[in-house]
Structures are given as structure tokens and as C-alpha cells.
Write a protein that holds these residues in place. Structure first.
Motif, PDB file in Angstrom:
ATOM      1  N   MET A  51       0.859  -1.183   0.000  1.00  0.00           N
ATOM      2  CA  MET A  51       0.000   0.000   0.000  1.00  0.00           C
ATOM      3  C   MET A  51       0.893   1.232   0.000  1.00  0.00           C
ATOM      4  O   MET A  51       1.947   1.223   0.639  1.00  0.00           O
ATOM      5  N   PRO A  52       0.481   2.286  -0.698  1.00  0.00           N
ATOM      6  CA  PRO A  52       1.306   3.493  -0.755  1.00  0.00           C
ATOM      7  C   PRO A  52       1.594   4.056   0.632  1.00  0.00           C
ATOM      8  O   PRO A  52       0.717   4.089   1.486  1.00  0.00           O
ATOM      9  N   GLY A  53       2.846   4.430   0.856  1.00  0.00           N
ATOM     10  CA  GLY A  53       3.229   5.066   2.104  1.00  0.00           C
ATOM     11  C   GLY A  53       3.397   4.130   3.289  1.00  0.00           C
ATOM     12  O   GLY A  53       3.586   4.581   4.408  1.00  0.00           O
ATOM     13  N   MET A  54       3.311   2.815   3.057  1.00  0.00           N
ATOM     14  CA  MET A  54       3.452   1.862   4.161  1.00  0.00           C
ATOM     15  C   MET A  54       4.654   0.950   3.922  1.00  0.00           C
ATOM     16  O   MET A  54       4.930   0.563   2.784  1.00  0.00           O
ATOM     17  N   ALA A  55       5.320   0.599   4.998  1.00  0.00           N
ATOM     18  CA  ALA A  55       6.431  -0.352   4.908  1.00  0.00           C
ATOM     19  C   ALA A  55       5.872  -1.727   4.535  1.00  0.00           C
ATOM     20  O   ALA A  55       4.763  -2.078   4.941  1.00  0.00           O
ATOM     21  N   PRO A  56       6.623  -2.514   3.765  1.00  0.00           N
ATOM     22  CA  PRO A  56       6.140  -3.847   3.404  1.00  0.00           C
ATOM     23  C   PRO A  56       6.016  -4.749   4.634  1.00  0.00           C
ATOM     24  O   PRO A  56       6.841  -4.673   5.543  1.00  0.00           O
TER      25      PRO A  56
END
Length: 104
Positions: free
Chosen positions: A51-56
Motif C-alpha cells: 500500500m502506498p506510504g506503508m512499509a512492506p
């Protein structure tokens, strides 16, 4: 439950629905006759789709044998959609099955 290459891969989670916490996962892999397959190396990759802006959030763990199946613990750290990918090799064939879950 998923059919893959003539085999059945079935999972069960000790919580329904899965929750943010440690969740026990049981995996059963059976041949075309319904007989459990033992002695396999079973890898479990569980991840939240990017998701955009989130760490994997992507984890891979081996599921050791227990009884006629395999078990492991998933530490689900966030609510939302996750995928569980079960991977093994049977008679030289790579098999994998994806199970989407919704963590609450």
C-alpha cells in the motif's frame, strides 16, 4: 481448500476471523486419494499487499510437521487484507496455493 497439481492444500486458522495477534495456522496436504503427505518441507509466506506510504509486511516461515499436517504461528500486525501462500515441492514439482484472508 485449494486443488493444485492433483493435490489438495487445506488451511485452518485457530481464530475466525483472524485477528491482530498471534494466529495458529494448520496446513494439510493430501494426495488425490485424500491421504496426508508427510515429510515435506512446507514454507508459509504471509503478507499484506503493498500500500502506498506503508512499509512492506512480508514474512516467510517454515511450518514444521505436527500429526498428519504442518503448523506454524503467524504474527499478524495489522488489520486488513493479507495473503497466505503455502509452498512445497512434491516429486520434484513446485506447488503453491494462495489463500486471501481479512484480519480484524
Amino acid at each position: 481448500r485449494k486443488k493444485v497439481g492433483g493435490y489438495t492444500i487445506e488451511i485452518a486458522i485457530n481464530r475466525n476471523p483472524p485477528v491482530v495477534a498471534k494466529n495458529e495456522l494448520r496446513i494439510d496436504i493430501k494426495d488425490s486419494q485424500g491421504k496426508p503427505l508427510k515429510g515435506l518441507t512446507v514454507m508459509v509466506n504471509y503478507y499484506m499487499p503493498p500500500m502506498p506510504g506503508m512499509a512492506p509486511m512480508n514474512y516467510t516461515v517454515q511450518a514444521p510437521p505436527k500429526g498428519d499436517g504442518y503448523t506454524m504461528t503467524m504474527d499478524l500486525i495489522m488489520t486488513g487484507p493479507w495473503n497466505i501462500v503455502i509452498k512445497t515441492i512434491i516429486e520434484g514439482k513446485n506447488l503453491s496455493a494462495v489463500f486471501p484472508i481479512d484480519v480484524r
